[in-house]
Design a protein around this motif. Structure first.
Motif, PDB file in Angstrom:
ATOM      1  N   THR A  60      18.199 -10.398  20.083  1.00 15.94           N
ATOM      2  CA  THR A  60      17.837  -9.835  21.108  1.00 15.94           C
ATOM      3  C   THR A  60      17.181  -8.212  20.898  1.00 15.94           C
ATOM      4  O   THR A  60      16.091  -7.856  21.317  1.00 15.94           O
ATOM      5  CB  THR A  60      18.686  -9.790  22.599  1.00 15.94           C
ATOM      6  N   LEU A 137      12.050  -7.932  27.960  1.00 11.72           N
ATOM      7  CA  LEU A 137      13.323  -7.817  28.919  1.00 11.72           C
ATOM      8  C   LEU A 137      13.152  -6.277  29.350  1.00 11.72           C
ATOM      9  O   LEU A 137      12.265  -5.505  28.609  1.00 11.72           O
ATOM     10  CB  LEU A 137      14.570  -8.040  28.275  1.00 11.72           C
ATOM     11  N   ASP A 138      14.078  -5.957  30.187  1.00 14.81           N
ATOM     12  CA  ASP A 138      13.892  -4.465  30.785  1.00 14.81           C
ATOM     13  C   ASP A 138      15.274  -3.715  30.202  1.00 14.81           C
ATOM     14  O   ASP A 138      16.274  -3.804  31.013  1.00 14.81           O
ATOM     15  CB  ASP A 138      13.803  -4.405  32.143  1.00 14.81           C
ATOM     16  N   HIS A 139      15.507  -3.241  29.026  1.00 13.17           N
ATOM     17  CA  HIS A 139      16.737  -2.595  28.676  1.00 13.17           C
ATOM     18  C   HIS A 139      16.472  -1.141  28.109  1.00 13.17           C
ATOM     19  O   HIS A 139      14.997  -0.831  28.272  1.00 13.17           O
ATOM     20  CB  HIS A 139      17.433  -3.494  27.480  1.00 13.17           C
ATOM     21  N   THR A 143      13.704  -4.959  23.974  1.00  6.44           N
ATOM     22  CA  THR A 143      14.658  -6.000  23.795  1.00  6.44           C
ATOM     23  C   THR A 143      13.855  -7.389  24.380  1.00  6.44           C
ATOM     24  O   THR A 143      12.963  -7.504  25.116  1.00  6.44           O
ATOM     25  CB  THR A 143      15.682  -5.766  25.009  1.00  6.44           C
ATOM     26  N   THR A 162      19.581  -6.502  30.197  1.00  6.79           N
ATOM     27  CA  THR A 162      18.561  -6.502  30.809  1.00  6.79           C
ATOM     28  C   THR A 162      18.789  -5.957  32.236  1.00  6.79           C
ATOM     29  O   THR A 162      19.888  -6.738  32.784  1.00  6.79           O
ATOM     30  CB  THR A 162      17.476  -7.668  30.740  1.00  6.79           C
ATOM     31  N   ARG A 163      17.903  -5.581  32.953  1.00  9.97           N
ATOM     32  CA  ARG A 163      17.813  -5.393  34.304  1.00  9.97           C
ATOM     33  C   ARG A 163      17.104  -6.958  34.664  1.00  9.97           C
ATOM     34  O   ARG A 163      16.500  -7.368  33.771  1.00  9.97           O
ATOM     35  CB  ARG A 163      16.935  -4.430  34.973  1.00  9.97           C
ATOM     36  N   LYS A 193      20.853  -0.070  32.546  1.00  7.24           N
ATOM     37  CA  LYS A 193      19.686  -1.050  32.149  1.00  7.24           C
ATOM     38  C   LYS A 193      20.534  -2.303  31.789  1.00  7.24           C
ATOM     39  O   LYS A 193      20.264  -2.984  30.935  1.00  7.24           O
ATOM     40  CB  LYS A 193      18.871  -0.577  31.279  1.00  7.24           C
ATOM     41  N   HIS A 194      21.697  -2.680  32.784  1.00  9.99           N
ATOM     42  CA  HIS A 194      21.968  -3.894  32.679  1.00  9.99           C
ATOM     43  C   HIS A 194      21.949  -4.719  34.163  1.00  9.99           C
ATOM     44  O   HIS A 194      21.280  -4.042  35.020  1.00  9.99           O
ATOM     45  CB  HIS A 194      23.421  -3.751  32.198  1.00  9.99           C
TER      46      HIS A 194
END
Ligand SMILES: [Zn+2]
Length: 251
Positions: A60, A137-139, A143, A162-163, A193-194
């Motif tokens: 990832t 993804l948004d990390h 990612t 990720t969010r 950002k989880h």
């Protein structure tokens, strides 16, 4: 076709728990590894999945808890199984450099043992019976999540770290999702950002997933049932993944 999952590590970084992210996905005779946290080679052997059976590793992102186990896995596999076919490694840009620099520093030449494909978001790769599509993804670093389809009837989405990201065209029968925090720690989830378990449940419900696994759970939550009950407010069929949990998804 027989499809099953074996979780090899399901936590966020914690020195004492030996639970870094890695999940084996078996599809017929193919074996994919989703992330490759510390100690993954020992765990594969422990659950009876030989190192030489892994066909592909889907990474990832380049945070150490997701990738550091790959280096010894490749080295052992190359030394033990000289005739093993080359291992496909998919991941975001930087994976090739990471592996090259590790092996070069370790004075180890894997030869043709590894084939790296660096991918952007929205790309598809066919791996035997499986089609893996990357999901941006948004990390905190670049990612990729993966949506993995087998034929027209089965899809598994692996979305961490990720969010929550809602993509309308995403189809998941089974969702494995970042649930690092409880909703009471939403501020930390946003800062780092989880996702929270509550957010994972809400997303699973929106995506129409039949099964949700909470994943990458912080060790601050010793009682994972607490997170399950949180996610079940939105998605009843939810389980916190635990190390060595074996799940049969299709026969
Ligand atoms: Zn991360």
């Amino acid at each position: 076709m027989r499809i099953s999952l074996v979780f090899l590590g399901t936590g966020a970084p914690d020195a004492g728990l030996d639970d870094m992210p890695a999940t084996a996905l078996r599809v017929g005779s193919s074996l994919l590894l989703l992330d490759s946290g510390e100690g993954v080679q020992h765990k594969l052997v422990k659950v009876g999945l030989g190192l030489n059976k892994v066909d592909a590793v889907l990474l990832t992102h380049l945070h150490s808890d997701h990738v550091i186990g790959l280096v010894p896995l490749v080295q052992t596999r190359t030394l033990m199984f000289k005739s093993a076919k080359s291992l496909s490694v998919l991941g975001p840009p930087g994976v090739r450099r990471f592996l090259d620099e590790c092996f070069s520093s370790l004075h180890f030449d894997p030869g043709g043992a590894v084939e790296v494909q660096e991918l952007g978001g929205g790309e598809e790769v066919k791996l035997g019976e499986v089609v893996a599509r990357t999901e941006p993804l948004d990390h905190t670093v670049v990612t990729l999540g993966y949506s993995i389809s087998v034929g027209a009837g089965f899809s598994l989405c692996y979305l961490t770290d990720t969010r929550p990201v809602l993509r309308e065209d995403l189809r998941c029968s089974v969702l494995i999702h970042d649930s690092t925090f409880s909703w009471v720690d939403l501020d930390k989830a946003i800062e780092f950002k989880h996702s929270t378990a509550l957010e994972a449940g809400a997303l699973a419900s929106k995506l129409g997933a039949r099964l949700l696994f909470l994943y990458h759970v912080s060790s601050r939550y010793r009682d994972r049932e607490f997170l399950e009950s949180e996610a079940r407010r939105f998605h009843f069929n939810t389980y916190a993944a635990t190390k060595y949990m074996h799940v049969y998804l299709s026969t």
